[in-house]
Structure formats: C-alpha cells, structure tokens
Write a protein that holds these residues in place. Structure first.
Motif, PDB file in Angstrom:
ATOM      1  N   MET A   1       0.853  -1.199   0.000  1.00 12.50           N
ATOM      2  CA  MET A   1       0.000   0.000   0.000  1.00 12.50           C
ATOM      3  C   MET A   1       0.879   1.236   0.000  1.00 12.50           C
ATOM      4  O   MET A   1       1.822   1.366   0.794  1.00 12.50           O
ATOM      5  N   GLU A   2       0.614   2.169  -0.876  1.00 13.99           N
ATOM      6  CA  GLU A   2       1.390   3.391  -0.954  1.00 13.99           C
ATOM      7  C   GLU A   2       0.702   4.504  -0.164  1.00 13.99           C
ATOM      8  O   GLU A   2      -0.513   4.642  -0.189  1.00 13.99           O
ATOM      9  N   TYR A   3       1.520   5.266   0.562  1.00 13.95           N
ATOM     10  CA  TYR A   3       1.010   6.377   1.344  1.00 13.95           C
ATOM     11  C   TYR A   3       1.243   7.679   0.601  1.00 13.95           C
ATOM     12  O   TYR A   3       2.331   7.934   0.091  1.00 13.95           O
ATOM     13  N   SER A   4       0.188   8.495   0.525  1.00 17.74           N
ATOM     14  CA  SER A   4       0.338   9.799  -0.124  1.00 17.74           C
ATOM     15  C   SER A   4       1.079  10.738   0.812  1.00 17.74           C
ATOM     16  O   SER A   4       0.904  10.691   2.028  1.00 17.74           O
ATOM     17  N   ARG A   5       1.900  11.585   0.251  1.00 20.93           N
ATOM     18  CA  ARG A   5       2.682  12.529   1.031  1.00 20.93           C
ATOM     19  C   ARG A   5       2.100  13.930   0.826  1.00 20.93           C
ATOM     20  O   ARG A   5       2.202  14.517  -0.252  1.00 20.93           O
ATOM     21  N   ILE A   6       1.428  14.442   1.878  1.00 25.10           N
ATOM     22  CA  ILE A   6       0.812  15.767   1.810  1.00 25.10           C
ATOM     23  C   ILE A   6       1.754  16.775   2.433  1.00 25.10           C
ATOM     24  O   ILE A   6       2.192  16.613   3.570  1.00 25.10           O
ATOM     25  N   GLN A   7       2.078  17.798   1.659  1.00 28.00           N
ATOM     26  CA  GLN A   7       2.937  18.852   2.168  1.00 28.00           C
ATOM     27  C   GLN A   7       2.103  20.046   2.601  1.00 28.00           C
ATOM     28  O   GLN A   7       0.921  20.155   2.288  1.00 28.00           O
ATOM     29  N   LEU A   8       2.738  20.954   3.330  1.00 32.77           N
ATOM     30  CA  LEU A   8       2.042  22.121   3.864  1.00 32.77           C
ATOM     31  C   LEU A   8       1.360  22.918   2.762  1.00 32.77           C
ATOM     32  O   LEU A   8       0.227  23.380   2.902  1.00 32.77           O
ATOM     33  N   ASP A   9       2.034  23.024   1.625  1.00 36.90           N
ATOM     34  CA  ASP A   9       1.498  23.814   0.516  1.00 36.90           C
ATOM     35  C   ASP A   9       0.292  23.172  -0.145  1.00 36.90           C
ATOM     36  O   ASP A   9      -0.420  23.822  -0.916  1.00 36.90           O
ATOM     37  N   ASP A  10       0.050  21.870   0.139  1.00 31.62           N
ATOM     38  CA  ASP A  10      -1.088  21.176  -0.465  1.00 31.62           C
ATOM     39  C   ASP A  10      -2.410  21.493   0.246  1.00 31.62           C
ATOM     40  O   ASP A  10      -3.483  21.242  -0.306  1.00 31.62           O
ATOM     41  N   LEU A  11      -2.335  22.027   1.462  1.00 28.84           N
ATOM     42  CA  LEU A  11      -3.549  22.301   2.227  1.00 28.84           C
ATOM     43  C   LEU A  11      -4.186  23.611   1.775  1.00 28.84           C
ATOM     44  O   LEU A  11      -3.489  24.561   1.415  1.00 28.84           O
ATOM     45  N   PRO A  12      -5.518  23.679   1.804  1.00 30.82           N
ATOM     46  CA  PRO A  12      -6.198  24.933   1.419  1.00 30.82           C
ATOM     47  C   PRO A  12      -5.908  26.034   2.440  1.00 30.82           C
ATOM     48  O   PRO A  12      -5.569  25.772   3.596  1.00 30.82           O
TER      49      PRO A  12
END
Length: 525
Positions: A1-12
C-alpha cells in the motif's frame, strides 16, 4: 500500500489559517514570511500582523527581549514590510527604541509596556528619545505592566510619578490600564496633596490605589471626559473623608469598585460616591463590609442604587457583610434574605446567610451569577453549590463540622482550584467511608494550620483523597504526628510522600521517621 505525502502547501488556505491560529503568532510570522508568495499573503493578514508581542515572558514571569538574531530580522526586514498593518505593539525596555525607530507605524494606536521593575518603566518616560513626536500623538491606548515584587515607599513614589509622566507623554490617551499586574502592592498613592495631572481625552481608566482618597482625587473632574472607571482600592476608612468632593459625575457610564479589606465606611464614603453617578449604565461592586447596626439586602440595593440610577442596565456585585448584632435582634432566614433580591435587573443572584454563635456575628454573602472572581472566601456548610470554573483560590470556614461529602461538593464546584485553606476546629461526626476518593488535580497550596486533626486526615489518608505531587502543605507538626501515628501509618504514607511540607520549625530536631515520611520539606522561619 502506498502512502500519499501531503505537504504544507497542499492544504487549502482555510486549513492553514486554522493551524497557524493555534500556534504562536509571532513565530508563525517569523518562520513563514518570505517562504513563498502564498504563505506570505497568509502570514501578512491582520491575524498575524495587527498585534505583535515583541518580547519574551519566561516561566518565572520575568520579561526579556527577543533573541538577538530574531530581533535583528524583525527590525531590518519584517517590521518595515508590515509597518502599515501594525495597530498594537507589546514591548519591553531594552528593545523598545530599536523597534520604534526601525520604521514608521501609521496605523499604530496602542502600546503594551512590560517591565521587570519600576526603574525600567521610569526610564522610558524620562528619556527624550524613547517615543518620537508622532508616536506620542498617535497612541490612544496604553497598558503598563510592572513585575517588580518590592513593597517600599520609594517604589510607591516612583509608581505615582510614573502615572503623572504618562499623561504628559501621551497627550491623546483615551484608554489607560495601569492595574494589569497581579502584584497588589503596586498602587497609586497621592498622599495629602491632590495630583496635578489632567487629561481632557481620557475615556477609560483601570487603576489600583492605596486609599479611597486617591479614588476621590481621580474623580474630582481632572478627567473631564471619563466614561469608564475601574478601581481597586486597598483600604476604605473614615480618614479618607478628608477629601470633600461632591461634584456630580454625569458623564460616567461604567464604574467598578473592588476592595478586599473590610470597611466600616459604606454609608459614610461608598454610598455618597455612588450618588454622584446618576447616569451609570453598568456598575460592579466587590466589597467586604463591617456593620454594627442594620444590614444590606436586596431591598436596600433596589431602593438606594438601582432605582435612583435610571439608566442602569447591568449591576454585578460580590458583597460580604460581617454583621455584629445583639442576640435579641431578629435576623431573616436564608430564604427570606434570598427573596429580597427578586427582580433586580433580571440578574440571577445567589445569597448565603450564616450565623456564627460562638463568635457573635452573622455573615451575609450575596453575588450575581455567573461568578467572575478568581477567589471565593469563607465558604460554609450553607454553600449553595454551582460550578465555578474560573475560581483558583478558596477558603472554608465554619463553626459546624465539614463532613467528607462537603469536600466532594467543593472539589466538583471548583475544578480549577489551586489553593485551599480550611479553618474549622470542630471534629467530623461521620466517617463517610463509602464515598469515592476525592481528587484535586490542580491543587498547589493546602493550608490546614487552623484545621482540626480530622481535616488533616481528610486530605492525607489515601482512601479519602488523592493529592497531586508537590502540593505545598501547611499544617501543625502536632497534627501531622497524630494523624500519621507518629509517622508510621501506611494509610497516609502515599499522600505525605507527595506533598512539599512547609515547616515553621527546625526539622533537624524531628525524628528519622518524619524525615523518611515527608520526602520534600521546606523551612519557613
């Protein structure tokens, strides 16, 4: 299973704003300004730029300037970038000149000045270079907080001089809080002479004074536009009447009078002052009164305060009345006393009436609810209950015994309690072993010096009470010896090992069992 990597800039933006609001706003501005265009827009918003705390408050409440590197970046880069958005600055003496000279502040209207001692505060107003002409004229709101813990005549003189200097520095001052510090010794005292200061712009004043005379000086017309006046008076006594000021105060809309010390001068000084304030819209009274004849109830408040003040729409109070009356005088029951408070501006009013037959006095306590003070004193078995989230300091006093269920009620009513004093020499009558263990999760100070041994046991036996670590315990060594069975009792060993016992005797003369039993001991001699 691959985990998505959310960065600070991805948040609204909305999520980022919620996150940043939970953090230290100055740190957010310092860390994220200039990172990228999007973050720059967010941290340059009014949430992070309109009010800046450019100082550090350490764990001992002392005030320090920002670290040198951080201060340098603010003065050379960040403040010039956001200078037009800054409305309020909280500053300290070491860095204040550097900060104020680093740029212009066209929107600045408020200052909070935080100092460790009175000398540092005085230096800000005796130097011609601290505040330039523009800042002096811009500032309309000012807060002064002095941490100094020295009670001396010279310090009080400096404090009073500082008060006068402020009005010669900021000529357009409208809001002034000179009472923010919790150190009660920092009080204005003008002595026998009336102060020379004057202001035609001041609208709101919050201050602590030594005597009621000082309060009267401040209400003698020198602040011609004053609308709101909050004053904490150390003492109100008859000698204060040497200031014969009867000038009406038609422009005053809000008044708060707070005095912890008991006074006999209610009719002589307090009521005449209130009669000068016919146009009050809000009134707050916190008083401890001694009466030898008569008493105050709801009917008195309606006839002498509420009815004459036709514009009054909010009246809050916390009044404790100690009444020394002959035994033959008939006093009302608790229900009769409570009924006199019906229909006072639709406020909920709680009252409690106690008779102390051994001491020959009665005690009336009545207050508007919700209760807003941080202390609640002289609680008896007649305590009406309720939830008091903001009260930290309480004292219990009665001539009737406090049973275990009473302490459970107290713990539930005061969940934020940090200091507890018990004054009661009557032994308990019921064992109440069926009750659950009572917890005081935030307790820091426990004073049992004037408590019967049963109450020492109430707090030290582990199946009755669970004390947090390092509670500062004050108790007689004789009581501790009895309750702990000469420091051998297992049922009290756990709580005794937790507390920090403060002794007024030389503990070196105590037994080895004592020193093994109480692991943390302070000597206060």
């Amino acid at each position: 299973m691959e985990y998505s990597r959310i960065q600070l800039d991805d948040l609204p933006d909305e999520i980022l704003l919620i996150i940043f609001e939970k953090l230290n706003k100055l740190s957010v501005l310092y860390s994220l300004a200039g990172v990228n265009k999007r973050l720059n827009v967010i941290v340059h918003s009014p949430n992070f730029t309109s009010r800046l705390n450019l100082l550090r408050c350490l764990s001992d409440h002392s005030i320090r300037s920002l670290p040198k590197r951080r201060l340098e970046r603010f003065c050379s880069q960040l403040l010039p970038e956001i200078h037009h958005k800054i409305k309020w600055l909280n500053l300290e003496p070491i860095s204040i000149k550097r900060i104020l000279l680093s740029t212009t502040y066209p929107a600045l209207y408020g200052l909070g000045l935080y100092c460790n001692n009175i000398e540092d505060a005085m230096s800000l107003f005796t130097s011609d270079t601290t505040f330039n002409h523009t800042v002096k004229n811009q500032i309309s709101s000012l807060v002064i907080n002095i941490r100094e813990n020295i009670n001396s005549n010279s310090s009080q003189c400096f404090y009073t001089n500082l008060f006068s200097l402020i009005f010669t520095t900021f000529l357009n001052l409208q809001y002034f809080n000179f009472a923010q510090s919790s150190l009660h010794h920092q009080r204005l005292s003008f002595g026998l002479s009336s102060p020379t200061l004057i202001s035609s712009s001041l609208l709101e004043l919050n201050v602590r004074v030594q005597d009621f005379t000082d309060c009267l000086h401040l209400l003698d017309g020198r602040f011609s536009q004053l609308r709101t006046f909050r004053v904490d008076v150390y003492r109100i006594f008859s000698a204060s009447s040497r200031t014969n000021n009867k000038v009406k105060l038609p422009d005053l809309k809000s008044f708060s009078l707070h005095c912890d010390m008991r006074t006999h001068a209610y009719d002589e000084l307090i009521m005449p002052l209130l009669r000068r304030m016919l146009n009050l819209e809000t009134l707050d009274l916190h008083l401890n009164l001694d009466f030898n004849t008569g008493f105050i109830d709801g009917n008195h408040l309606k006839e002498n305060i509420v009815n004459p003040m036709l514009r009054l729409n909010k009246f809050t109070f916390n009044i404790c009345l100690f009444n020394y009356l002959p035994h033959e005088i008939d006093l009302p029951s608790n229900d009769e006393f409570q009924n006199t408070f019906n229909n006072i501006l639709d406020h909920q009013i709680i009252s409690c009436l106690d008779y102390f037959h051994e001491s020959h006095y009665s005690y009336f306590h009545f207050y508007t609810f919700p209760y807003t003070l941080k202390s609640y004193d002289n609680i008896t078995n007649n305590f009406p209950g309720g939830l008091f989230d903001y009260v930290h300091t309480i004292s219990l006093h009665d001539e009737r015994p406090f049973e275990s269920d009473f302490f459970l009620r107290i713990a539930l009513s005061f969940p934020s309690m940090t200091s507890l004093t018990v004054i009661n020499q009557q032994p308990q009558k019921n064992d109440n072993q069926y009750l659950s263990i009572i917890k005081y999760p935030h307790l820091k100070v426990l004073n049992l010096i004037e408590a019967n041994d049963d109450y020492v046991e109430q707090f030290l036996v582990d199946n009755k009470c669970d004390l947090p670590n390092y509670v500062c315990l004050y108790a007689k060594i004789e009581s501790l010896t009895t309750v702990t069975h000469n420091f051998t009792r297992d049922a009290t060993r756990i709580n005794c090992s937790k507390v920090n016992y403060t002794s007024f005797d030389d503990v070196s003369s105590f037994s080895k069992d004592f020193r093994k039993y109480f692991l943390h001991v302070d000597i206060d001699m």
